[in-house]
Design a protein around this motif. Structure first.
Motif, short mmCIF file in Angstrom:
data_model
loop_
_atom_site.label_atom_id
_atom_site.label_comp_id
_atom_site.label_asym_id
_atom_site.label_seq_id
_atom_site.Cartn_x
_atom_site.Cartn_y
_atom_site.Cartn_z
N ALA A 1 0.83 -1.21 0.00
CA ALA A 1 0.00 0.00 0.00
C ALA A 1 0.87 1.25 0.00
N GLN A 2 1.94 1.23 0.77
CA GLN A 2 2.85 2.37 0.81
C GLN A 2 3.52 2.59 -0.55
N MET A 3 3.95 1.51 -1.17
CA MET A 3 4.58 1.62 -2.49
C MET A 3 3.57 2.13 -3.52
N ASN A 4 2.35 1.64 -3.48
CA ASN A 4 1.32 2.10 -4.42
C ASN A 4 1.02 3.59 -4.23
N SER A 5 1.02 4.03 -2.99
CA SER A 5 0.79 5.44 -2.71
C SER A 5 1.92 6.30 -3.28
N LEU A 6 3.15 5.84 -3.11
CA LEU A 6 4.29 6.58 -3.66
C LEU A 6 4.24 6.60 -5.19
N ILE A 7 3.85 5.51 -5.79
CA ILE A 7 3.72 5.45 -7.25
C ILE A 7 2.69 6.46 -7.72
N GLN B 1 1.83 9.20 -6.23
CA GLN B 1 2.39 10.54 -6.05
C GLN B 1 3.33 10.89 -7.20
N VAL B 2 4.17 9.95 -7.58
CA VAL B 2 5.10 10.19 -8.68
C VAL B 2 4.34 10.42 -9.98
N LYS B 3 3.33 9.60 -10.22
CA LYS B 3 2.53 9.76 -11.44
C LYS B 3 1.88 11.13 -11.51
N SER B 4 1.50 11.68 -10.36
CA SER B 4 0.83 12.98 -10.37
C SER B 4 1.80 14.14 -10.62
#
Length: 68
Positions: A38-44, A46-49
């Motif tokens: 979940a933490q990795m998906n959240s960071l991904i 953020q980067v995509k945005s």
């Protein structure tokens, strides 16, 4: 995070819990793995945005450099 998640996943795949205590420990590791995912998906996300913002900044910079 990816390295830690991969190591935890490999550990989970190799375990074969046999009793209640082992199942509880296994389930705690599953919860830890899920939290990492979940933490990795959240960071991904953020980067995509921020990628479009970065790309626009590069485009603006390149236009400025090319105009001189």
């Amino acid at each position: 995070l990816g390295i830690k998640a991969s190591a935890l996943r490999a550990e989970l795949e190799s375990e074969k819990p046999q009793n209640r205590n082992e199942y509880e420990a296994y389930n705690a590791k599953v919860d830890e793995y899920n939290a990492l995912a979940a933490q990795m998906n959240s960071l991904i996300d953020q980067v995509k945005s921020i990628i479009p913002v970065y790309n626009q900044q590069i485009k603006t910079f390149n236009q400025c450099v090319g105009a001189e």
